[in-house]
Design a protein around this motif. Structure first.
Motif, PDB file in Angstrom:
ATOM      1  N   ALA A 149       5.300   9.419   7.413  1.00 23.13           N
ATOM      2  CA  ALA A 149       6.212  10.159   7.555  1.00 23.13           C
ATOM      3  C   ALA A 149       7.054   9.826   8.535  1.00 23.13           C
ATOM      4  O   ALA A 149       6.744   9.498   9.688  1.00 23.13           O
ATOM      5  CB  ALA A 149       5.383  11.499   7.953  1.00 23.13           C
ATOM      6  N   GLU A 177       7.397  13.220   4.715  1.00 21.84           N
ATOM      7  CA  GLU A 177       5.820  13.298   5.271  1.00 21.84           C
ATOM      8  C   GLU A 177       5.214  12.016   4.556  1.00 21.84           C
ATOM      9  O   GLU A 177       5.865  11.162   3.757  1.00 21.84           O
ATOM     10  CB  GLU A 177       5.286  14.478   4.315  1.00 21.84           C
ATOM     11  N   ASP A 178       4.045  11.863   4.716  1.00 17.96           N
ATOM     12  CA  ASP A 178       3.420  10.638   4.141  1.00 17.96           C
ATOM     13  C   ASP A 178       3.712  10.715   2.480  1.00 17.96           C
ATOM     14  O   ASP A 178       3.231  11.307   1.761  1.00 17.96           O
ATOM     15  CB  ASP A 178       1.819  10.655   4.473  1.00 17.96           C
ATOM     16  N   GLY A 186       4.103  13.239  -1.821  1.00 13.75           N
ATOM     17  CA  GLY A 186       4.699  13.371  -0.707  1.00 13.75           C
ATOM     18  C   GLY A 186       6.027  13.966  -0.779  1.00 13.75           C
ATOM     19  O   GLY A 186       6.318  14.656  -1.594  1.00 13.75           O
TER      20      GLY A 186
END
Length: 619
Positions: free
Chosen positions: A40, A100-101, A60
């Motif tokens: 992220a 985000e991740d 994600g």
């Protein structure tokens, strides 16, 4: 074929344009596919670097930007990016970073090129999206809507014409003609702004009244005109014109007049609809003509949404339009009935007063009358005035309030002293009915007449409301009655709308409870603001909320409002009847996810509200 490859194929089958590939091309992709993980906040693509891959998001979320740093798009599972650089110049043109991740499938440029050349459905899908993106990027760079982004000083090209108030009107007219100006700034001996004179003033206040040409311009000027600072947004100048129905606004820098912005300046920057619509409202001569403008109001709303206006811009513009309808209807009513026998003030309440009005709205209004009011002598006049205005608003698309919070209801048409007594009773003796009324009436704005009456009521609300912990506690309990639509596992809890479709009412379950809790905090800190975003700024300055909480509430309000706004605009564009009921299934995965986050922020804010204003505290 191993389990991982089967999982990838299953993913492809769920998402376009990968689901259009034949078996041979799927195998080509599988043989060359790479997988990368991005933490992220980390960059994925940088502008002008070599474009080596086409990216598909496995899980994600990713943000894609224009080269100037403006956000272009947000993508989630199944979204793709990077094709623009691959198809044009092999250089990255749209930077991207992980929101985000994120896990991405990376398809090499050579494989992407093969798919594009050999798979017609794939190419059509990607190319259409690419052309749309290119068109939008070019449009943004050449035709950006500066009303929403530029500062006012970018519109100032000439120095303003400034004259003394003793200047004869003929000399002023000559100087205006020589300098090709449509307005003149009037200054006192210390060079301070005291007024403004426009072409229209010469017509209406000199020629029409037969004044001698030697008359000093101070006798025909508009005193203390509204002004803007040079570094404010162009949009704010437009809103001032909309609110005051003026065509010129002086521009200040360090209290010195440095320029003038006119409606013609704003017209050059495309967003003409709202300004021209207000002009049309005030140029109308009957309720029939006003009612004919309903389609224009809807068109102005849709255009603002198409131009990417944020919720505050849309809400304030729509409130200015609604306020103009009220003012014109009052003007027409006075033409029919004569001037009010005693001073009065017509109030806008609720979303219009907060400048958060949208296209789906009813009318909330009231009337304050001077304390010299005598029902026997004046009652019939004010009853007729209120009925003319409220019925006129209904004809213009502002439906009669189902709760009868209108000036046509005798309960909401009373002298100033009685209003003060009523408000004090709601504050000192909070009851369920009084609290519901407070939610509406404590957002009030004087739109016509003796607006000082409205200022007195707002001052009373601020001074007495903030001082009564019992009242704040009661308002807080009332503000958490409408909860966000989240279940135990954070799934949406939906309700049946009139068509028996499961939807979420974005006003009742989103923007309204947010406005309620913001109002409580604003009252507690003595905020003078009415707009929810302006109130949040006051709340943030007060320090009563933990760091970051105000920003979260602000983002939640903006996201929920924009989902509601876009839903209404889409309904209008498709010829339907707009409402507040949104079907989450019609939103993108990304919108649904972020909407859940926004509702969770609302839920957390309500929990904090309940804790902060417990009735046992502060007693």
């Amino acid at each position: 074929m191993n389990a991982e490859q089967l999982e990838i194929i299953e993913f492809f089958q769920k998402h376009a344009p990968l689901n259009s590939l034949g078996e041979a091309h799927v195998q080509l992709v599988l043989a060359n596919l790479e997988i990368s993980y991005f933490k992220a906040g980390s960059p994925i693509l940088s502008f002008d670097e070599p474009a080596n891959y086409w990216f598909v998001i496995r899980s994600g979320a990713v943000e894609v930007f224009r080269r100037d740093g403006q956000l272009y798009n947000r993508l989630c599972e199944g979204g793709y990016f990077g094709e623009f650089g691959l198809l044009r110049g092999k250089k990255v043109r749209f930077p991207a970073k992980a929101l985000e991740d994120t896990l991405c499938y990376l398809i090499p440029a050579t494989v992407f090129g093969t798919l594009f050349e050999q798979c017609e459905a794939f190419a059509d899908y990607v190319e259409i999206e690419d052309n749309t993106r290119l068109k939008q990027a070019v449009s943004r760079s050449h035709q950006n809507n500066v009303l929403f982004t530029a500062n006012i000083d970018q519109l100032i090209s000439n120095s303003p014409l400034c004259l003394s108030g003793d200047t004869p009107v003929q000399e002023a007219a000559v100087q205006m003609a020589q300098s090709n100006q449509t307005a003149v700034i009037v200054q006192d001996e210390s060079q301070s702004l005291i007024g403004i004179v426009t072409d229209q003033d010469f017509r209406d206040r000199v020629v029409a009244k037969g004044l001698p040409y030697s008359t000093p311009i101070r006798y025909i000027m508009t005193e203390s005109p509204g002004t803007v600072n040079h570094n404010q947004l162009v949009f704010e100048a437009m809103m001032l014109m909309l609110r005051n129905n003026t065509q010129h606004v002086p521009v200040l820098k360090n209290s010195e007049v440095v320029g003038m912005v006119s409606q013609s300046d704003l017209v050059k920057y495309q967003s003409r609809n709202s300004l021209f619509l207000v002009n049309s409202i005030f140029n109308s001569t009957s309720v029939v003509e006003l009612a004919a403008l309903k389609k224009d109001v809807q068109a102005a709303f849709v255009r603002m949404v198409q131009e990417d206006a944020n919720s505050r811009m849309v809400g304030s513009a729509m409130a200015a339009i609604g306020r103009s309808f009220k003012q014109k209807l009052l003007e027409l009513a006075v033409q029919e009935l004569g001037s009010p026998p005693v001073p009065c003030c017509f109030l806008a309440l609720g979303s219009m007063a907060r400048e958060e009005q949208l296209i789906v709205t009813d009318q909330d209004n009231a009337l304050i009358i001077d304390d010299r009011y005598d029902p026997a002598l004046h009652g019939q006049y004010f009853e007729r005035l209120a009925n003319l205005v409220c019925d006129g608003l209904n004809a213009c698309g502002y439906d009669h309030c189902t709760g009868k919070i209108m000036a046509s209801n005798p309960q909401w048409r009373m002298p100033l002293a009685q209003w003060k007594s009523t408000f004090l009773d709601w504050i000192n003796n909070p009851s369920p009915e009084g609290l519901l009324n407070s939610n509406v009436f404590f957002d009030l704005d004087g739109v016509w007449g003796e607006t000082a009456f409205a200022n007195e009521l707002n001052q009373l609300i601020r001074s007495k409301g903030s001082a009564s912990y019992r009242f704040l506690s009661s308002m807080a309990r009332n503000a958490i009655l409408r909860t966000p639509p989240l279940g135990f596992f954070k799934d949406f809890v939906m309700e049946m709308d009139g068509s028996q479709t499961k939807t979420i009412n974005m006003k009742r379950r989103g923007t309204a409870p947010l406005a309620d809790l913001i109002r409580v905090h604003a009252l507690s800190v003595g905020s003078y603001s009415r707009n929810s975003f302006a109130r949040l700024a006051d709340i943030e300055k007060s320090g009563i909320l933990v760091k970051g909480q105000v920003a979260n509430i602000r983002d939640s309000m903006e996201l929920i409002s924009m989902v509601r706004i876009r839903h209404q605009a889409i309904s209008l564009e498709s010829g339907g009847k707009p409402d507040n009921n949104v079907d989450p299934k019609k939103l993108s995965d990304f919108e649904r996810k972020n909407l859940k986050d926004a509702f969770q922020i609302l839920s957390d804010a309500q929990t904090f509200l309940k804790f902060r204003y417990q009735s046992s505290r502060g007693q």
